[in-house]
Design a protein around this motif. Sequence first.
Motif, PDB file in Angstrom:
ATOM      1  N   LYS A 298       0.816  -1.216   0.000  1.00 23.01           N
ATOM      2  CA  LYS A 298       0.000   0.000   0.000  1.00 23.01           C
ATOM      3  C   LYS A 298       0.851   1.268   0.000  1.00 23.01           C
ATOM      4  O   LYS A 298       0.486   2.269  -0.603  1.00 23.01           O
ATOM      5  CB  LYS A 298      -0.928   0.024   1.231  1.00 23.01           C
ATOM      6  N   THR A 299       2.001   1.216   0.693  1.00 25.21           N
ATOM      7  CA  THR A 299       2.822   2.414   0.811  1.00 25.21           C
ATOM      8  C   THR A 299       3.225   2.956  -0.554  1.00 25.21           C
ATOM      9  O   THR A 299       3.203   4.158  -0.799  1.00 25.21           O
ATOM     10  CB  THR A 299       4.088   2.104   1.637  1.00 25.21           C
ATOM     11  N   HIS A 329       7.472   5.417   7.129  1.00 27.74           N
ATOM     12  CA  HIS A 329       6.960   5.880   5.832  1.00 27.74           C
ATOM     13  C   HIS A 329       7.864   6.970   5.265  1.00 27.74           C
ATOM     14  O   HIS A 329       8.142   7.011   4.079  1.00 27.74           O
ATOM     15  CB  HIS A 329       5.546   6.454   5.972  1.00 27.74           C
ATOM     16  N   ASP A 393      -3.134   6.497   6.525  1.00 24.52           N
ATOM     17  CA  ASP A 393      -2.793   5.083   6.655  1.00 24.52           C
ATOM     18  C   ASP A 393      -3.462   4.527   7.903  1.00 24.52           C
ATOM     19  O   ASP A 393      -3.635   5.235   8.891  1.00 24.52           O
ATOM     20  CB  ASP A 393      -1.268   4.922   6.753  1.00 24.52           C
ATOM     21  N   GLY A 549       2.476  -1.906  10.400  1.00 29.02           N
ATOM     22  CA  GLY A 549       3.470  -1.286   9.531  1.00 29.02           C
ATOM     23  C   GLY A 549       4.905  -1.729   9.516  1.00 29.02           C
ATOM     24  O   GLY A 549       5.510  -1.760   8.463  1.00 29.02           O
TER      25      GLY A 549
HETATM   26 MG    MG Z   1       1.544  -0.308   5.610  1.00 31.69          MG
END
Ligand code: MG
Length: 695
Positions: A298-299, A329, A393, A549
Amino acid sequence: MRPGVLNPLFCSLACVDGIGEHLSKRLAALVGGDLLVRALFHLPVDIRHRPVLTSGADVVHGAYGTFLMRVVSLAAPQTRRQPFKVTGIFDDTPVEVVFFHYHKAYLQQRFRPGTDIVLSGRLELSGGIIRVLHPDYCVSGIEFVPVFEPLYPLTAGVSLKTVRKMTLEALKRLPELPEWQDTAFLKAKGFAGFKESLEKLHHPCSTADAAEFERHRRRLAYDELLANQLALRLMRGHRRQSGGITVHPTEQLTTALEKSLPFSLTKAQKRVIAEIRADLNSGQRMSRLLQGDVGSGKTLVALTALLAVVEAGYQGAFMAPTDILARQHFETCLRYAKGLNVKIALLTGRDKGERRARILKALATGETDILIGTHALITDDVDFKNLALAVIDEQHKFGVNQRLSLSMKQAGAHVLSMTATPIPRTLALTAYGDMDLSVLDEKPAGRQAVETRVMPCTRIPELISKLKQLIASQNRRRQVYWICPLVEESEKSDLMAAEKRFASLQKVFGDRVALVHGQMKGPEKDAVMARFAAGETDILVATTVIEVGVDVKTADIMVIEHAERFGLSGLHQLRGRIGRGHEKAVCLLLHGARLSQTARRRLEIMRETADGFLIAEEDLKLRGSGDVLGARQSGLPVFQMADLEKDRDLLLTAAKDAGLICSQDPELASDRGQALKNLLYLFQKDAGIRALKAG
Ligand code: MG
Ligand code: ADP
């Protein structure tokens, strides 16, 4: 304005005769709101038949019945411990009525020898005698006992009689309303009208009514689901029309990014990126939910979307729920965007004073292209020059208002919400029906399935020596996440368990073990994570702070202590931390001595599948809809009558129906449309109605 005919239902529960302030509070908790209209939808769970018996021969042992008894004698006991007994005669059959809890004077007054009294309750037959233990009704006339009695869910301090009073009052105030459902549909399903269905449930009058219970409930469940779907659709339509910033991506940056990647995008990533690009370009405001299992990438999708607005001359924001995640991120995006000449900045709660001022200034002047951060992004003094896209997110970790605040930083800004919690379709429809949905249903190639094993905690010593061998082995670098039990009561006890485990592992592994938990200060946490990521430690003992994450490729062993205490989705999220490299990863689910049926099943499911959607569906079955997204989830609708398991078919139909209504009659101006407005009011979908007016 709400049509006047509905007003009698929109008053407080305390307006009902015989329901005071105090009782109305309890009732409000029971029906989920203080308005009488909610009582209408508090349906019985079953209907009890209390046939009126005319002779002793009608009595069925163990069944309920109502009959007229002539009182013969009473035996009032001397002490409170003895039961109060009444003998009587029904037709020709002797009757014994027994009370263990009683008010002596009241019973003596009620059961006077030689008088007649109507009794109703569960009857027992033994040796030719009818016995009734604590009759439900002792009344002067047969008309005071319902032949078909709806049984309602109750709560402490609220009797069945009170709930009946409340629902009957609501029913009495319900006017005849024009039908809002499609007649052909009703006919096909064999559904009765709205009011009739409610009457049959709250006030059943025949065996046929009782037998049709489920059919009537389903009709009303459909009304409830349609109200939900229609309101969401109207809101979605309204938001779209309100207009979004039209972004014309040049594809200069996005193409350069794609070329620089050491791998190619998955088909799913490409598809979702195209969906987002189309939204940005449409002139309508995007509100899209991206669902993708852990590790689905997804990032990168988020970064591509952000670059698409940057190359068109706008700014983007990327908000994550924790410091660790925001920082990660930030680093990932820096790495990917290296050489693209894009200015990316980080803002968390830790940036204070001058440093923070500098970050904000660069943002306001437009020098910063992309701002990544935590909740700090939504503080009032964070001003963008020209924000066009906000990415959120793990969106379910934020409240509705927090999510809104970020997009409100600029009129017409697009919103991309992301979640790694796969949501069953039914829940996604009801909870997020106002958003468009994109799904990353494919994992990057080369991923190995994680091998999952289930074993008792008693095998920990054996496990530790095995880990010792694995870590010492020279041919492959392996690191371990050791997740400590989730303790219900408090974060403190979570921590104690983790500290204890840390201490015991330290005895074996020395300074190659580290501990990270939720109560550590940010920089401290980062330092521990950084050392683990750099391979300076082999084992990371953690509470569930690593749930979201974190990405360390050489960590491919995970131990979860007391896995039975975690929900399925939680376990799935945790396990998603490993198996990101090309080697076989192992997840060990350790459980305590006593395992409930459900807990055992949960662990089995984890062993059987890695498919997040399947796991979410199973979770829904095992736990009910409320818990799938976690207790913190806000904005999840609670249905009074519909059951997402049983009524799944109805939900899907309602979703279609709502779509059709909105495309054919977006202003609800037709006859059916007018009737549907009543439906929206009855189910308190005021936001849907407002969207209608504003549009
Ligand atoms: Mg993620
Ligand atoms: P998510 O946030 O969906 O859980 P991430 O975005 O953290 O997943 O991606 C997981 C890992 O997969 C990252 O290391 C990322 O670099 C890698 N990755 C992303 N897309 C691809 C792809 N198309 N092919 C190979 N690896 C990928």
